[in-house]
Design an enzyme around this catalytic site. Sequence first.
Site, PDB file in Angstrom:
ATOM      1  CG  HIS A 125      -1.905   0.976   1.411  1.00 49.14           C
ATOM      2  ND1 HIS A 125      -1.649   2.284   1.765  1.00 49.14           N
ATOM      3  CD2 HIS A 125      -3.247   0.898   1.266  1.00 49.14           C
ATOM      4  CE1 HIS A 125      -2.790   2.956   1.831  1.00 49.14           C
ATOM      5  NE2 HIS A 125      -3.773   2.135   1.525  1.00 49.14           N
ATOM      6  CG  ASP A 202       0.522  -2.537   6.133  1.00 44.70           C
ATOM      7  OD1 ASP A 202      -0.429  -2.652   6.935  1.00 44.70           O
ATOM      8  OD2 ASP A 202       0.458  -1.830   5.103  1.00 44.70           O
ATOM      9  CD  GLN A 205      -6.974  -4.840   3.884  1.00 48.06           C
ATOM     10  OE1 GLN A 205      -7.981  -5.504   4.139  1.00 48.06           O
ATOM     11  NE2 GLN A 205      -7.042  -3.533   3.668  1.00 48.06           N
ATOM     12  CE  LYS A 228      -7.312  -0.309   6.220  1.00 46.42           C
ATOM     13  NZ  LYS A 228      -7.993   0.152   5.010  1.00 46.42           N
ATOM     14  CB  CYS A 366      -3.727   3.370  -1.545  1.00 50.17           C
ATOM     15  SG  CYS A 366      -4.876   4.700  -1.283  1.00 50.17           S
TER      16      CYS A 366
HETATM   17  C1  LIG Z   1      -2.419  -2.928   3.553  1.00 49.17           C
HETATM   18  C2  LIG Z   1      -2.726  -1.540   4.028  1.00 49.17           C
HETATM   19  N1  LIG Z   1      -1.761  -0.802   4.573  1.00 49.17           N
HETATM   20  C3  LIG Z   1      -1.989   0.446   5.024  1.00 49.17           C
HETATM   21  C4  LIG Z   1      -3.225   1.024   4.912  1.00 49.17           C
HETATM   22  C5  LIG Z   1      -3.443   2.402   5.442  1.00 49.17           C
HETATM   23  O1  LIG Z   1      -4.316   2.367   6.500  1.00 49.17           O
HETATM   24  P1  LIG Z   1      -4.883   3.710   7.163  1.00 49.17           P
HETATM   25  O2  LIG Z   1      -5.384   4.550   6.029  1.00 49.17           O
HETATM   26  O3  LIG Z   1      -5.950   3.247   8.065  1.00 49.17           O
HETATM   27  O4  LIG Z   1      -3.731   4.344   7.881  1.00 49.17           O
HETATM   28  C6  LIG Z   1      -4.256   0.299   4.318  1.00 49.17           C
HETATM   29  C7  LIG Z   1      -5.591   0.904   4.108  1.00 49.17           C
HETATM   30  O5  LIG Z   1      -6.271   0.585   3.172  1.00 49.17           O
HETATM   31  C8  LIG Z   1      -4.004  -1.017   3.886  1.00 49.17           C
HETATM   32  O6  LIG Z   1      -4.983  -1.765   3.343  1.00 49.17           O
END
Ligand SMILES: Cc1ncc(COP(=O)(O)O)c(C=O)c1O
Length: 410
Positions: A125, A202, A205, A228, A366
């Site tokens: 992401h 990270d 998900q 999430k 993203c």
């Molecule tokens: C794999 C992953 N990393 C990071 C993020 C960023 O999360 P946040 O916008 O809640 O900080 C997301 C959000 O879609 C994500 O799916």
Amino acid sequence: MNKFKNTFYSHDVVKSQFPIFDKNDIIYLDSAASSQKPRSVLSSINEVYSNNYANIHRGVYKLSQTATDMYEDAREIVRKFVNAESVKEIIFVRGATEAINLVASTVAEINISEGDEIILSRLEHHSNIVPWQIMAKKNKAIIKVAESDENGDVSFESIFKMVTPKTKFISVTHISNAIGSILPVKDICKEAKSRGILTLIDGCQAAPLLEVDVQDIGCDFYVFSGHKTYGPTGIGVLYGREDVLNEAPPYQGGGDMIDKVTFKETTYAGLPSKFEAGTPNIVGAIGLGSALTWMQNIGINNINEHSRKVVNEGLNILESINGIKIIGKPINRGGVISFIYKDIHSHDLGTLLNSYNIAVRTGHHCAQPTMERYKVSSTVRASVGYYNNKEDFEALAEGILKVSKVFENV
Ligand SMILES: Cc1ncc(COP(=O)(O)O)c(C=O)c1O
């Protein structure tokens, strides 16, 4: 072994716990972007603001002490949820994005110098790319990318092929938000540790779906967002190994993160306060605690089993539609299915599906480097929460066929 209680609830009972579905006639297939919230989380937020709210930590009066206890209890819930050794290793942040920025600008700052390397995967992401780019530019470090294969898998080998004596950090996703691939994070962290390389996973998900055990994974950092995991927005978690966080400089300065302040010199508080400057998202943290408790009461293994079943059913349903191309066919898949349909632009498809009350995400999610790898500019993404079932994918399929007819008649 599952460390949680495993009270089984039928699917209807679960769905009825989400007030949003009482008021909106919607097929919600966008939990990878944000999940809906169970009543228990909404009640706990209402309860804090109505009955227990005050600023925390320095209040000598009862209400402040109650709010402090609730906030710190939430930290303990998170600690148990990820099986961290100590609550000192649990930092409340705004979300995964802030957590990664925190690590990249503090921990990496003291561990990475000119010519050092950070390895990311192709499937990250933007939140796990851009903070590293900013840091790398400042420190004259080099970002290297471990490629994914045709199916959408990032193998252990593709990561370690990139490693050199200059590699200081590996930061990869647990599950790709764009195409659903589950990465072999435990193997990656084990090997990285043996080579003295720091790791960040990270878990945005993964935390809503899999049992997360940071000690078993062996990572130095694990991040996820509350919104999430059936919790509120504006709250997230950074798990960081105590010794590594202890050495790192603070991220932001302000109240709560200090030990003693003079104009000449300031000394900092210990963990976790050192990384929580200013009034935190008190109610968000408490709401997150309720959400993780809700998940534990369902049983993470039940959530995982249900999601796998629904995703497999969804894949079968979508694959049977002529003209659908699934983007990414990883060996192990999380709660996400990405696809394109004929030559209909994903935004057009998503917009028309909305007219049948079907909510899917469209675009690059993203994750533009992932889109580039699979030669698409955008996809439609259907993602599941515990409230979804096969019927939701049947409705999606029906919707897609209706959209197809619309285009035939244009
Ligand atoms: C794999 C992953 N990393 C990071 C993020 C960023 O999360 P946040 O916008 O809640 O900080 C997301 C959000 O879609 C994500 O799916």
